[in-house]
Design a protein around this motif. Sequence first.
Motif, mmCIF file in Angstrom:
data_model
loop_
_atom_site.group_PDB
_atom_site.id
_atom_site.type_symbol
_atom_site.label_atom_id
_atom_site.label_comp_id
_atom_site.label_asym_id
_atom_site.label_seq_id
_atom_site.Cartn_x
_atom_site.Cartn_y
_atom_site.Cartn_z
ATOM 1 N N ALA A 14 125.124 31.645 36.318
ATOM 2 C CA ALA A 14 126.392 31.173 36.905
ATOM 3 C C ALA A 14 127.405 32.874 35.180
ATOM 4 C CB ALA A 14 127.211 29.948 35.915
ATOM 5 N N GLY A 15 127.720 33.178 35.659
ATOM 6 C CA GLY A 15 128.472 34.573 34.225
ATOM 7 C C GLY A 15 127.510 36.153 35.086
ATOM 8 N N ASP A 16 126.375 35.572 35.490
ATOM 9 C CA ASP A 16 126.011 36.725 35.159
ATOM 10 C C ASP A 16 126.949 37.920 36.600
ATOM 11 O OD1 ASP A 16 122.011 35.351 34.974
ATOM 12 O OD2 ASP A 16 124.310 36.339 33.543
ATOM 13 N N SER A 17 126.041 38.928 36.259
ATOM 14 C CA SER A 17 126.990 40.508 37.568
ATOM 15 C C SER A 17 125.814 40.734 38.281
ATOM 16 C CB SER A 17 127.252 41.400 36.059
ATOM 17 O OG SER A 17 128.359 40.390 35.724
ATOM 18 N N MET A 83 130.286 42.595 41.443
ATOM 19 C CA MET A 83 130.574 41.043 41.760
ATOM 20 C C MET A 83 130.545 40.553 40.014
ATOM 21 S SD MET A 83 129.207 39.043 45.157
ATOM 22 C CE MET A 83 127.839 39.628 44.397
ATOM 23 N N ASN A 84 131.505 39.813 38.945
ATOM 24 C CA ASN A 84 131.107 39.729 37.851
ATOM 25 C C ASN A 84 131.559 38.310 37.132
ATOM 26 O OD1 ASN A 84 130.741 42.504 36.727
ATOM 27 N ND2 ASN A 84 132.352 43.191 36.640
ATOM 28 N N SER A 85 131.507 37.676 36.168
ATOM 29 C CA SER A 85 131.771 36.409 36.139
ATOM 30 C C SER A 85 131.717 35.829 37.460
ATOM 31 C CB SER A 85 133.524 36.503 35.821
ATOM 32 O OG SER A 85 133.581 36.982 34.585
ATOM 33 N N LEU A 86 130.553 35.213 38.003
ATOM 34 C CA LEU A 86 130.260 35.081 38.915
ATOM 35 C C LEU A 86 130.579 33.854 38.898
ATOM 36 C CD1 LEU A 86 127.229 37.323 40.781
ATOM 37 C CD2 LEU A 86 129.264 36.845 41.479
ATOM 38 N N LYS A 87 130.306 32.585 39.892
ATOM 39 C CA LYS A 87 130.458 31.155 39.635
ATOM 40 C C LYS A 87 130.318 30.436 40.929
ATOM 41 C CE LYS A 87 134.861 31.628 38.447
ATOM 42 N NZ LYS A 87 136.707 31.319 38.891
ATOM 43 N N SER A 88 129.622 29.192 40.978
ATOM 44 C CA SER A 88 128.686 28.488 41.657
ATOM 45 C C SER A 88 129.196 28.231 42.726
ATOM 46 C CB SER A 88 127.713 27.508 41.194
ATOM 47 O OG SER A 88 129.581 27.028 41.301
ATOM 48 N N ASP A 89 130.957 28.579 42.893
ATOM 49 C CA ASP A 89 131.158 28.312 44.442
ATOM 50 C C ASP A 89 131.365 29.593 45.309
ATOM 51 O OD1 ASP A 89 134.168 26.932 43.168
ATOM 52 O OD2 ASP A 89 132.625 26.001 43.867
ATOM 53 N N ASP A 90 130.753 30.847 44.638
ATOM 54 C CA ASP A 90 129.994 32.335 45.978
ATOM 55 C C ASP A 90 129.694 32.526 46.080
ATOM 56 O OD1 ASP A 90 131.429 33.612 41.760
ATOM 57 O OD2 ASP A 90 132.784 33.245 43.980
ATOM 58 N N THR A 91 128.206 31.149 45.998
ATOM 59 C CA THR A 91 127.504 31.572 47.125
ATOM 60 C C THR A 91 127.782 31.184 47.712
ATOM 61 O OG1 THR A 91 126.465 30.042 44.728
ATOM 62 C CG2 THR A 91 125.420 29.936 47.186
ATOM 63 N N ALA A 92 126.816 32.359 48.310
ATOM 64 C CA ALA A 92 127.756 33.038 50.038
ATOM 65 C C ALA A 92 126.415 34.065 50.593
ATOM 66 C CB ALA A 92 128.559 33.032 50.161
ATOM 67 N N VAL A 93 126.417 33.957 51.993
ATOM 68 C CA VAL A 93 126.187 35.344 52.530
ATOM 69 C C VAL A 93 126.807 36.255 52.552
ATOM 70 C CG1 VAL A 93 124.448 36.357 54.390
ATOM 71 C CG2 VAL A 93 124.164 33.905 54.407
ATOM 72 N N TYR A 94 126.777 37.807 51.677
ATOM 73 C CA TYR A 94 128.020 38.394 52.254
ATOM 74 C C TYR A 94 127.313 39.501 53.036
ATOM 75 C CZ TYR A 94 129.824 36.720 47.674
ATOM 76 O OH TYR A 94 130.252 35.877 46.785
ATOM 77 N N TYR A 95 128.367 39.976 53.360
ATOM 78 C CA TYR A 95 128.230 40.839 54.905
ATOM 79 C C TYR A 95 129.357 41.849 54.130
ATOM 80 C CZ TYR A 95 126.619 36.828 57.617
ATOM 81 O OH TYR A 95 125.715 35.850 57.880
ATOM 82 N N CYS A 96 128.687 43.001 54.901
ATOM 83 C CA CYS A 96 129.954 44.173 55.199
ATOM 84 C C CYS A 96 130.462 44.350 56.025
ATOM 85 C CB CYS A 96 129.825 45.584 54.634
ATOM 86 S SG CYS A 96 128.725 46.259 55.069
ATOM 87 N N ALA A 97 131.719 44.888 56.011
ATOM 88 C CA ALA A 97 132.288 45.305 58.079
ATOM 89 C C ALA A 97 132.615 46.590 57.538
ATOM 90 C CB ALA A 97 132.458 44.000 58.268
ATOM 91 N N ALA A 98 132.928 46.617 58.675
ATOM 92 C CA ALA A 98 133.977 48.197 59.109
ATOM 93 C C ALA A 98 134.944 48.187 60.168
ATOM 94 C CB ALA A 98 132.849 49.496 59.152
ATOM 95 N N THR A 99 136.182 49.279 60.300
ATOM 96 C CA THR A 99 137.185 49.506 60.934
ATOM 97 C C THR A 99 137.944 50.692 61.193
ATOM 98 O OG1 THR A 99 138.460 48.160 62.266
ATOM 99 C CG2 THR A 99 138.647 47.993 59.826
#
Length: 121
Positions: A14-17, A83-99
């Motif tokens: 937590a707090g890392d980037s 992503m800065n000031s990361l929190k535990s709530d930011d835990t997830a699988v992150y997807y990029c998408a295009a349209t």
Amino acid sequence: QVQLVESGGGLVQAGDSLRLSCAASGRTFSTYRMGWFRQAPGKEREFVATITSSGGTSFYADSVKGRFTISRDNAKNTAYLQMNSLKSDDTAVYYCAATSKVAVTSGYDIWGQGTQVTVSS
């Protein structure tokens, strides 16, 4: 049509980037609006951020506004999520998408495979 590959995820405190990258194949990357989404365990996928094809305008979910920055380098066919000031709530699988459609928080039709971000408290 482009294909997307995310990278840069990992385990941080937590707090890392962390900076995620989304590399796109194909020569038409600069014509697509790009977005980042995330899905936490047991939750639906949610919108995080988006950027226009030129990179001139971005928009963020309230939960990440002021902490995350979306950007793109059309010469490198790559989009980023700082992503800065990361929190535990930011835990997830992150997807990029295009349209190529007129879309902001939904309506994306090209997706990457996702990259795991885990934030320990």
